[in-house]
Design a protein around this motif. Structure first.
Motif, short mmCIF file in Angstrom:
data_model
loop_
_atom_site.label_atom_id
_atom_site.label_comp_id
_atom_site.label_asym_id
_atom_site.label_seq_id
_atom_site.Cartn_x
_atom_site.Cartn_y
_atom_site.Cartn_z
N ILE A 3 11.14 -35.31 10.85
CA ILE A 3 11.61 -34.48 9.75
C ILE A 3 12.64 -33.44 10.20
O ILE A 3 13.03 -32.58 9.42
N GLY A 4 13.07 -33.51 11.46
CA GLY A 4 14.10 -32.60 11.93
C GLY A 4 15.47 -33.02 11.43
O GLY A 4 15.64 -34.07 10.81
N SER A 5 16.46 -32.19 11.70
CA SER A 5 17.83 -32.52 11.29
C SER A 5 18.35 -33.75 12.04
O SER A 5 19.12 -34.53 11.51
N HIS A 6 17.89 -33.92 13.28
CA HIS A 6 18.25 -35.08 14.09
C HIS A 6 17.39 -35.03 15.35
O HIS A 6 16.75 -34.04 15.65
N TYR A 7 17.38 -36.14 16.08
CA TYR A 7 16.70 -36.14 17.37
C TYR A 7 17.51 -35.31 18.36
O TYR A 7 18.72 -35.44 18.46
N LYS A 8 16.82 -34.45 19.09
CA LYS A 8 17.48 -33.66 20.12
C LYS A 8 17.80 -34.55 21.32
O LYS A 8 17.10 -35.51 21.61
N LEU A 9 18.87 -34.18 22.03
CA LEU A 9 19.27 -34.97 23.18
C LEU A 9 18.19 -35.01 24.26
O LEU A 9 18.02 -36.01 24.94
N TYR A 10 17.42 -33.90 24.39
CA TYR A 10 16.38 -33.89 25.42
C TYR A 10 15.20 -34.79 25.05
O TYR A 10 14.31 -35.02 25.86
N HIS A 11 15.17 -35.28 23.79
CA HIS A 11 14.23 -36.32 23.41
C HIS A 11 14.90 -37.69 23.48
O HIS A 11 14.29 -38.66 23.95
#
Length: 338
Positions: A3-11
């Motif tokens: 439900i975030g704005s996008h996947y973070k790069l660290y994920h």
């Protein structure tokens, strides 16, 4: 579901790091052989690479479109379950009437609670692992499980159903193979008894039975998606085309950069490594994303949040019953809600 704005790069980078390692190996080895061993024949024209890349891009786009459609259809089905469940709650409350209000309330609660049991049994069935699913077999998916939990894997069906079914019903349901189907059968049997006792009119009986028919339809649609994988032939050619392209990419880049040696020096061929990693990573990640979207009920981080939806339905129907002590809503963990 994220439900975030996008996947973070660290994920995202750790989730796809094996693809990066793969492309690093595939690009470094031919570059080293070309540069140090003078294996000039490794450099190939760009045309065959471009042709294969076009085919790989086409089949990857086709797969991702179809797997997204499977995921979106699953969300539409559960949207229909939400609507049917709310309608069922209103119809049970307003169509089943008795002179004894205490008995009337008890019957309302029994039917609604049995519907909670159906929601519970259905989500447990949908979270069962199939041989073609990836969440427990692929290393990158297993690693990502540390960011969230799948409630149906942690809990036990009988421990949850005991809150909604009588002892006899629980014993019967657990003895069957398709628990969700048999729970709706119990609902229909009780409606028939109420109709024969004159406690539901023929019209109201038909309207309520239609609600259970709709729920059967939605359950069948969920089972169709769950039990029929994305066709293996399309999944296979996407995997083969993508890997073939990743193998040829460094050779094609060697061919292109070797044309610049006279102008920039022979060290220019080392640009093959970063360009191959970047372009190969794009295609491999497209394949991995399509793979992670194939099965929208398997317990993946991108799944349909059937646990949360079921809990929201339970809260709505308990309020229709007039209950004040409501279970808490399912909250996201690391922006992932199941």
């Amino acid at each position: 579901m994220n439900i975030g704005s996008h996947y973070k790069l660290y994920h995202f980078i750790p989730w796809t790091r094996m693809k990066i390692y793969k492309m690093l190996i595939l690009s470094v080895i031919p570059t080293v052989l070309f540069y140090f061993m003078d294996w000039k024949w490794l450099a190939i024209p760009w045309v065959p690479v471009a042709l294969l890349g076009t085919a790989a891009a086409f089949i990857s786009g086709f797969k991702n479109t179809q797997t997204y459609n499977r995921s979106w259809e699953a969300r539409q089905i559960y949207g229909a379950i939400i609507n049917n469940s709310r309608s069922l709650g209103i119809l049970v409350r307003d169509f089943i009437r008795m002179d004894d209000k205490v008995q009337e309330q008890a019957v309302h609660q029994q039917i609604i609670y049995r519907h909670f049991a159906w929601l519970t049994a259905l989500r447990f069935q949908l979270r069962e692992t199939k041989s073609w699913e990836h969440v427990k077999t692929k290393g990158y998916n297993k690693e990502f499980l540390r960011y969230y939990e799948v409630p149906e894997w942690k809990g036990k069906l009988d421990e949850e159903l005991i809150n909604f079914l009588s002892d006899d019903e629980l014993k019967y349901v657990l003895s069957t193979k398709n628990r969700a189907t048999q729970i709706i059968a119990l609902q229909s049997a009780q409606l028939r008894e109420l109709n024969e006792a004159g406690q539901i009119s023929a019209y109201n009986y038909t309207a309520l039975e239609n609600q259970f028919k709709e729920l059967y339809d939605q359950q069948g649609k969920c089972e169709r998606i769950k039990n029929f994988p994305y066709p293996r032939q399309f999944s296979s050619i996407n995997l083969y085309f993508t890997n073939a392209l990743c193998f040829l990419l460094p050779l094609g880049f060697l061919g292109e950069f070797s044309k610049m040696i006279e102008k920039f020096g022979d060290h220019i061929v080392w640009l093959t490594v970063p360009f191959s990693i970047l372009l190969g990573w794009v295609f491999l990640v497209l394949e991995q994303i399509g793979e992670s979207t194939e099965n929208p009920f398997e317990g993946n981080a991108n799944d349909i949040p059937i646990t949360q939806i079921s809990r929201n339905i339970e809260i709505d129907l308990r309020e229709i019953l007039g209950e004040k002590e409501l279970p808490p809503a399912i909250q996201p963990v690391n922006n992932i809600v199941m």
